[in-house]
Write a protein that holds these residues in place. Structure first.
Motif, short mmCIF file in Angstrom:
data_model
loop_
_atom_site.label_atom_id
_atom_site.label_comp_id
_atom_site.label_asym_id
_atom_site.label_seq_id
_atom_site.Cartn_x
_atom_site.Cartn_y
_atom_site.Cartn_z
N SER A 197 6.74 4.19 4.58
CA SER A 197 6.41 2.98 5.33
C SER A 197 5.55 3.32 6.53
CB SER A 197 7.70 2.30 5.79
OG SER A 197 7.41 1.21 6.61
N GLN A 198 4.45 2.62 6.68
CA GLN A 198 3.64 2.80 7.89
C GLN A 198 4.45 2.40 9.11
OE1 GLN A 198 1.68 1.98 11.22
NE2 GLN A 198 2.10 0.08 10.12
N SER A 199 4.97 1.18 9.07
CA SER A 199 5.60 0.61 10.26
C SER A 199 7.00 1.14 10.51
CB SER A 199 5.70 -0.91 10.09
OG SER A 199 6.48 -1.20 8.94
N LYS A 223 -6.71 -4.08 -1.67
CA LYS A 223 -7.58 -4.21 -0.49
C LYS A 223 -8.51 -5.40 -0.66
CE LYS A 223 -5.97 -2.39 1.93
NZ LYS A 223 -4.83 -1.57 1.82
N THR A 276 0.83 -1.20 0.00
CA THR A 276 0.00 0.00 0.00
C THR A 276 0.87 1.27 0.00
OG1 THR A 276 -1.92 -1.03 0.99
CG2 THR A 276 -1.60 1.29 1.48
N SER A 277 1.96 1.23 0.74
CA SER A 277 2.83 2.41 0.78
C SER A 277 3.40 2.70 -0.61
CB SER A 277 3.99 2.18 1.77
OG SER A 277 3.46 1.99 3.05
N THR A 331 9.60 -2.37 7.60
CA THR A 331 9.59 -3.28 6.45
C THR A 331 11.04 -3.53 6.00
OG1 THR A 331 7.43 -2.51 5.85
CG2 THR A 331 8.68 -3.58 4.11
N ALA A 335 -3.88 -1.85 5.41
CA ALA A 335 -3.64 -0.41 5.65
C ALA A 335 -4.79 0.42 5.08
CB ALA A 335 -2.33 -0.01 5.00
N GLU A 346 -6.59 -8.84 -0.47
CA GLU A 346 -5.97 -9.25 0.80
C GLU A 346 -6.99 -9.59 1.87
OE1 GLU A 346 -3.26 -6.41 2.53
OE2 GLU A 346 -4.56 -4.75 2.00
C1 F6R Z 1 -1.66 -3.67 2.59
C2 F6R Z 1 -0.56 -3.54 3.52
C3 F6R Z 1 0.80 -3.89 3.06
C4 F6R Z 1 1.79 -2.81 3.54
C5 F6R Z 1 3.22 -3.22 3.17
C6 F6R Z 1 4.22 -2.16 3.55
O1 F6R Z 1 -2.87 -3.33 3.17
O2 F6R Z 1 -0.76 -3.17 4.64
O3 F6R Z 1 0.84 -4.02 1.67
O4 F6R Z 1 1.46 -1.60 2.95
O5 F6R Z 1 3.54 -4.42 3.83
O6 F6R Z 1 4.21 -1.94 4.92
P1 F6R Z 1 4.82 -0.62 5.53
O7 F6R Z 1 4.01 0.51 5.05
O8 F6R Z 1 4.73 -0.82 7.02
O9 F6R Z 1 6.24 -0.53 5.06
#
Ligand code: F6R
Length: 609
Positions: A348-350, A486, A303-304, A353, A401, A489
């Motif tokens: 990146s959300q987290s 979306k 998603t990112s 990654t 996400a 998954e």
């Molecule tokens: C989809 C999803 C994953 C994350 C991907 C990257 O809904 O959540 O595709 O977007 O694993 O994760 P981050 O953004 O944490 O690097």
């Protein structure tokens, strides 16, 4: 992947550990377990296959007194999701218990050597190696044994260990996997992520790579791999516990979809100064540096990555320089032609990654400047980058996400605009008008959320279709990609996201009356082209669900269903058009009885390459 927790303090550990695991379950749910050091110095261990509901049932019949313990929820890498592969793992003597997140890359050799020296393995995991390595080095000092053991390890780890011979001590360490300490009066929590203990404390201490943590009767101590001690200050996190609770919603995912207005508002709050001018907190780029940029490379996964496609479009438009978008899991394996003068933007959300972190490291090594856009404060990626810009979406627990995607996109507008202003490639008039409209987006998002009921009805109609095609052009293209991701998954339905103009180059062959097409067709510069594509789809009898601008009867007349979003600027539509697609995926998955918060085979953070 995998969530780990540890606790030492005055309270009973069992329920605290279990509650911590509940809050980390999004990280993995193949198996789980906890181990408590009992008052008479025994290690009481309970493990169960499957998600935490299974562990909870087993724990019900198990009295586990003790005020120190460790726990784990697993996303399987090495070894099937069986009880013997579930953590915690014990050494041969049964004195030492460990939980681990990451991958021990040289585990085959270590396991072989340890076996030759008489160690017996009870699981197929790489993680168990750590318990045996600590055992080999243990001479009464647990932290020292961990330090020596880890000096033989290659790979990534966050590890927490307890030993029945040191009943008041908990130790841990990390390398390229997260580990954070929560501090409350007389109590310490150790976990993969802050939500594990957010209901108990907001005072946190972030460990760096290759640091060994020891918490015992004398408090907390951090030692480096060379044995020297370091001091570290604690910090306060801004998240509150409500953001990690379902708050009356059936699922975290639905709650997080509905939180998007606030997430975007909070994200934008520190991107402007009190006069309303863009001031990107976290970005320290001078006019000269911006003008001297050769190009920008955006790297991300999943998603990112889709937010990254939007970033490319905006940076090209306002920054007027070449921008490439790269999938991080491909990027860092190549012979990169990256050099000084390149700016790499990692999304990146987290912030955990593995592939995105590896890309950041590779780019910096080659002289590029790296700015990361991250949601989790204190995460590895932020620390590996030159600049960090935070989205402030709060904790996202649903594996798919949603609010973090809209928050990532929201950051891109002031970011691309500020680079354009610094380079002198965009006027302040354009900037003012876009930013003014950007600020009105959160309330427009609320309007879109209002038609959740309509989306549910449409979802009901199409829930049994085995394939979907999502089409969008220009600013609709990343949203088509995201809508399809979306759906697949969380509902396990096959879906393809495609640039609409490419449909005729292949995917059109898939179309018939059983393959719904979801088209993003807002009133913008590619509107007429999208109508042509919709007509081509209709000519093949495929049903069309379109995301349109409010009042668009032309499209409504030719489609099976429409989701109308409020009118806005062309560049800003992605912030609105993605919402009905998130809801569509959500409701289809619910109709099919899927667990939307914990889709099969997935984990929230992918910490292995
Ligand atoms: C989809 C999803 C994953 C994350 C991907 C990257 O809904 O959540 O595709 O977007 O694993 O994760 P981050 O953004 O944490 O690097």
């Amino acid at each position: 992947m995998c969530g780990i927790v540890g606790y030492t303090g005055g309270k009973q550990a069992k329920s605290i550990l279990f509650e911590g695991l509940r809050r980390l379950e999004y990280r993995g749910y193949d198996s789980a377990g906890i181990c408590v050091v009992s008052p008479d110095g025994e290690l009481d261990c309970v493990r169960a296959v499957g998600n935490l509901d299974n562990l909870e049932k087993v724990l019900e019949g198990f009295d586990m007194p003790g005020t120190l313990g460790i726990g784990h929820t697993r996303w399987a890498t090495h070894g099937a999701p069986t009880e013997s592969n579930a953590h915690p793992h014990l050494d041969c003597s049964g004195d030492i218990a460990i939980v681990h997140n990451g991958i021990i890359e040289n585990f085959t050799r270590l396991r072989h050597e340890l076996s030759e020296r008489g160690h017996t393995f009870k699981s197929d995991t790489d993680s168990e190696t750590l318990a045996h390595l600590i055992e080999e080095h243990y001479r009464g000092d647990l932290a020292e044994a961990l330090r020596k053991g880890l000096s033989q390890v290659e790979g990534s780890f966050a590890v927490v260990a307890a030993c029945r011979k040191n009943p008041g001590e908990i130790v841990g360490a990390r390398r390229n996997s997260p580990l954070v300490v929560g501090i409350a009066p007389g109590e310490y929590y150790v976990a993969s992520a802050v939500p594990a203990f957010l209901s108990r404390t907001r005072t946190v201490l972030f460990l760096d790579d290759d640091e060994i943590l020891s918490i015992g009767s004398e408090g907390l101590k951090i030692i480096l791999m060379d044995g020297s001690e370091v001091q570290r200050d604690s910090a306060e996190v801004g998240w509150d516990i409500d953001s990690a609770e379902k708050g009356g919603y059936e699922d975290f995912m639905l709650k997080e979809i509905f939180e998007q207005k606030k997430a975007v508002e909070d994200t934008l709050a520190d991107k402007f100064n009190s006069r309303g001018e863009i001031e990107m907190e976290g970005l320290d780029l001078s006019g000269e540096e911006a003008r001297n940029l050769r190009r920008i490379i955006v790297v991300a996964c999943g998603t990112s990555y889709h937010a990254g496609i939007l970033a490319k479009f905006l940076l090209e438009k306002w920054g007027c320089l070449p921008v490439e978008i790269e999938i991080a899991s491909e990027f860092h394996f190549r012979d990169l032609a990256v050099a000084k003068g390149d700016l790499v933007i990692a999304i990146s959300q987290s912030g955990e990654t593995a592939d995105t972190i590896a890309s950041v490291k590779a780019a910096r090594k080659l002289g590029a400047r790296v700015t990361s856009i991250v949601n989790v404060v204190g995460s590895q990626m932020g620390r590996d980058s030159d600049d960090v810009i935070y989205t402030h979406a709060g904790p996202e627990i649903g594996v798919a996400a949603t609010k973090t995607f809209t928050s990532q996109m929201a950051v891109m507008y002031p970011l691309a605009m500020s680079i354009g202003l610094l380079r002198g490639t965009v006027s302040s008039e354009i900037c003012d008008s876009v930013m003014k409209e950007l600020r009105s987006i959160p309330s427009k998002m609320e309007n879109v959320l209002d038609f959740d009921g309509t989306v549910r009805e449409v979802a009901g109609k199409f829930q049994n279709c085995p394939d979907f095609l999502y089409l969008g052009r220009s600013f609709g293209y990343p949203i088509a990609m995201e809508g399809a991701l979306k759906l697949k998954e969380i509902s396990y339905i096959h879906a393809e996201g495609y640039p609409a103009g490419e449909m005729k180059h292949g995917p059109i062959a898939l179309l018939d009356d059983g393959v719904p097409v979801v088209a993003i067709a807002t009133r913008d510069s590619v509107y007429d082209k999208m109508i042509n594509n919709i007509e081509e789809v209709k000519a093949r009898k495929a049903p069309v669900v379109a995301v349109t601008t409010v009042g668009d009867t032309r499209i409504a007349d030719i489609c099976e269903a429409v989701f109308e979003v409020p009118e806005t600027m062309e560049v800003l539509y992605p912030l609105l058009t993605v919402i009905p697609l998130q809801l569509l995926a959500y409701h289809i998955a619910k109709f099919k009885g899927c667990n939307v918060d914990q889709p099969r085979n997935l984990a929230k953070t992918v910490t292995v390459e």
